[in-house]
Write a protein that holds these residues in place. Structure first.
Motif, PDB file in Angstrom:
ATOM      1  N   GLY A 103     -11.824   1.667  -8.785  1.00 58.52           N
ATOM      2  CA  GLY A 103     -12.898   1.215  -7.883  1.00 58.52           C
ATOM      3  C   GLY A 103     -12.277   0.728  -6.726  1.00 58.52           C
ATOM      4  O   GLY A 103     -11.255   1.157  -5.983  1.00 58.52           O
ATOM      5  N   ARG A 104     -13.038  -0.383  -6.102  1.00 53.86           N
ATOM      6  CA  ARG A 104     -12.456  -1.040  -4.715  1.00 53.86           C
ATOM      7  C   ARG A 104     -11.915  -2.493  -5.133  1.00 53.86           C
ATOM      8  O   ARG A 104     -12.425  -3.140  -6.226  1.00 53.86           O
ATOM      9  CB  ARG A 104     -13.644  -1.413  -4.114  1.00 53.86           C
ATOM     10  N   CYS A 105     -10.974  -2.995  -4.278  1.00 54.37           N
ATOM     11  CA  CYS A 105     -10.331  -4.428  -4.494  1.00 54.37           C
ATOM     12  C   CYS A 105     -11.481  -5.364  -4.188  1.00 54.37           C
ATOM     13  O   CYS A 105     -12.306  -5.131  -3.606  1.00 54.37           O
ATOM     14  CB  CYS A 105      -9.200  -4.124  -3.811  1.00 54.37           C
ATOM     15  N   CYS A 127     -12.544  -5.496  -0.473  1.00 50.10           N
ATOM     16  CA  CYS A 127     -13.346  -4.376  -0.107  1.00 50.10           C
ATOM     17  C   CYS A 127     -14.552  -4.225  -0.615  1.00 50.10           C
ATOM     18  O   CYS A 127     -15.767  -3.499  -0.347  1.00 50.10           O
ATOM     19  CB  CYS A 127     -12.756  -2.949  -0.207  1.00 50.10           C
ATOM     20  N   ARG A 128     -15.079  -5.087  -1.683  1.00 45.77           N
ATOM     21  CA  ARG A 128     -16.131  -4.984  -2.270  1.00 45.77           C
ATOM     22  C   ARG A 128     -17.086  -5.966  -1.503  1.00 45.77           C
ATOM     23  O   ARG A 128     -16.869  -6.883  -1.190  1.00 45.77           O
ATOM     24  CB  ARG A 128     -16.062  -5.496  -3.853  1.00 45.77           C
ATOM     25  N   THR A 146       0.739  -1.098   0.019  1.00 45.02           N
ATOM     26  CA  THR A 146      -0.080  -0.079   0.003  1.00 45.02           C
ATOM     27  C   THR A 146       0.737   1.247  -0.081  1.00 45.02           C
ATOM     28  O   THR A 146       1.976   1.158   0.421  1.00 45.02           O
ATOM     29  CB  THR A 146      -1.004  -0.103   1.166  1.00 45.02           C
ATOM     30  N   CYS A 176      -7.125   0.963  -4.798  1.00 49.03           N
ATOM     31  CA  CYS A 176      -8.534   0.938  -4.172  1.00 49.03           C
ATOM     32  C   CYS A 176      -8.867   1.964  -3.506  1.00 49.03           C
ATOM     33  O   CYS A 176      -8.272   2.686  -2.363  1.00 49.03           O
ATOM     34  CB  CYS A 176      -8.304  -0.286  -3.260  1.00 49.03           C
ATOM     35  N   ASP A 177     -10.193   2.324  -3.717  1.00 48.23           N
ATOM     36  CA  ASP A 177     -10.834   3.319  -2.828  1.00 48.23           C
ATOM     37  C   ASP A 177     -11.214   3.096  -1.199  1.00 48.23           C
ATOM     38  O   ASP A 177     -11.318   4.306  -0.779  1.00 48.23           O
ATOM     39  CB  ASP A 177     -12.210   3.916  -3.590  1.00 48.23           C
ATOM     40  N   GLY A 178     -11.009   1.755  -1.120  1.00 51.79           N
ATOM     41  CA  GLY A 178     -11.379   1.573   0.290  1.00 51.79           C
ATOM     42  C   GLY A 178      -9.932   1.310   1.342  1.00 51.79           C
ATOM     43  O   GLY A 178     -10.040   2.120   2.226  1.00 51.79           O
ATOM     44  N   CYS A 179      -9.145   0.504   0.802  1.00 50.79           N
ATOM     45  CA  CYS A 179      -7.928   0.354   1.781  1.00 50.79           C
ATOM     46  C   CYS A 179      -6.628   0.890   1.128  1.00 50.79           C
ATOM     47  O   CYS A 179      -5.642   0.481   1.651  1.00 50.79           O
ATOM     48  CB  CYS A 179      -7.813  -1.177   1.736  1.00 50.79           C
ATOM     49  N   ASP A 180      -6.715   1.661  -0.105  1.00 44.28           N
ATOM     50  CA  ASP A 180      -5.562   2.386  -0.712  1.00 44.28           C
ATOM     51  C   ASP A 180      -4.777   1.309  -1.013  1.00 44.28           C
ATOM     52  O   ASP A 180      -3.306   1.534  -1.096  1.00 44.28           O
ATOM     53  CB  ASP A 180      -4.942   3.210   0.572  1.00 44.28           C
TER      54      ASP A 180
END
Length: 290
Positions: A277-279, A282-283, A209, A264-268
């Motif tokens: 989008g999200r990995c 995180c989806r 990350t 990823c927009d959630g966990c970077d």
């Protein structure tokens, strides 16, 4: 015995044209009636005043130029205001003097950026004085100090990602530009960031990350000043490069398209997908594994 005649002339008298030949022609040509000058005079060579190829205007102008004080303006406009001859004739006379070596004119750039004409008058064509330059330009330093400054040392090589994409490189540049918030000594130039960005991209490509990369680059910094922070970071990027992730998908019979890396927009975390989008972790719309 003959007696001596004291009244007889001892030698023959020289001829005097005025007395002996009253009808003889008077002597023609100039007669100099000069006095010895001790002030306000100029020494000018006969090679200029009796030059066989220069015009009379060029000879007179050359004598005037050699008689004025240093740094006196002798441009065409100033000379045309000083003498009755027009700018065209004065310009032609200056070209004559320059052709025969009595003037040397060069164009220089002043410290202000303006282009000026530097005129050097010589009373002997072909002679160049070794006296120091009297213009307003600063004196040149000795030759030993004219060496160019040492070139900046090349930065160490950094790891290269297997696939470079604009999104991945921009994420790497964002990590590098944020390092100065953790330590002001890690302020990087645009050139240094461009050199280090592929190394950071190689870390992100290995599922590290941006926060982990930032922590690896900023932890345990030395207390002394960082002379070359970009070289220090390049060394860390190469020396502490993590291994590839342990999981690898099985190779299909036909190679699938390789999607670019996304953040990823959630966990970077970096992951591959056709769009941002999200990995997978995180989806929430994916079914959980049984």
């Amino acid at each position: 015995m003959d007696s001596e005649n004291p009244s007889a002339p001892s030698r023959a008298q020289s001829r005097n044209p005025g007395k002996n030949h009253p009808h003889a022609r008077p002597q023609s040509g100039v007669i100099h009636d000069n006095v010895r000058l001790t002030e306000n005079f100029t020494v000018i060579g006969n090679d200029l005043t009796q030059h066989k190829e220069l015009s009379l205007l060029a000879i007179g102008l050359g004598c005037y130029i050699q008689s004025v004080r240093p740094n006196t303006a002798i441009d065409i406009k100033t000379l045309a205001a000083r003498f009755p001859e027009g700018p065209t004739r004065i310009a032609a006379a200056l070209r004559e003097l320059e052709t025969h070596g009595y003037l040397r004119r060069t164009r220089l750039r002043a410290p202000t950026g303006r282009i000026v004409t530097r005129t050097v008058s010589s009373n002997r064509p072909g002679h160049r004085s070794t006296a120091p330059d009297t213009t307003s330009r600063p004196a040149r330093r000795p030759a030993a100090q004219d060496k160019p400054p040492p070139r900046k040392r090349r930065l160490p090589d950094v790891p290269q990602p297997s696939y470079t994409s604009p999104v991945l490189l921009q994420a790497a540049v964002d990590v590098l530009s944020g390092l100065r918030r953790h330590d002001p000594r890690l302020l990087l130039s645009a050139t240094d960031a461009e050199h280090l960005a592929p190394g950071v991209a190689a870390w992100l490509e290995r599922d590290v990350t941006p926060t982990a990369v930032r922590h690896a680059l900023t932890e345990n910094l030395p207390d002394e000043p960082l002379i070359r922070p970009a070289a220090f970071l390049a060394h860390r990027l190469a020396a502490q490069l993590p291994p590839p992730p342990p999981f690898r998908p099985a190779a299909p019979s036909s190679p699938a398209p390789r999607h670019p890396l996304q953040t990823c927009d959630g966990c970077d975390r970096a992951f591959r997908a056709p769009t941002p989008g999200r990995c997978r972790d995180c989806r929430s719309d994916l079914p959980e594994a049984a």
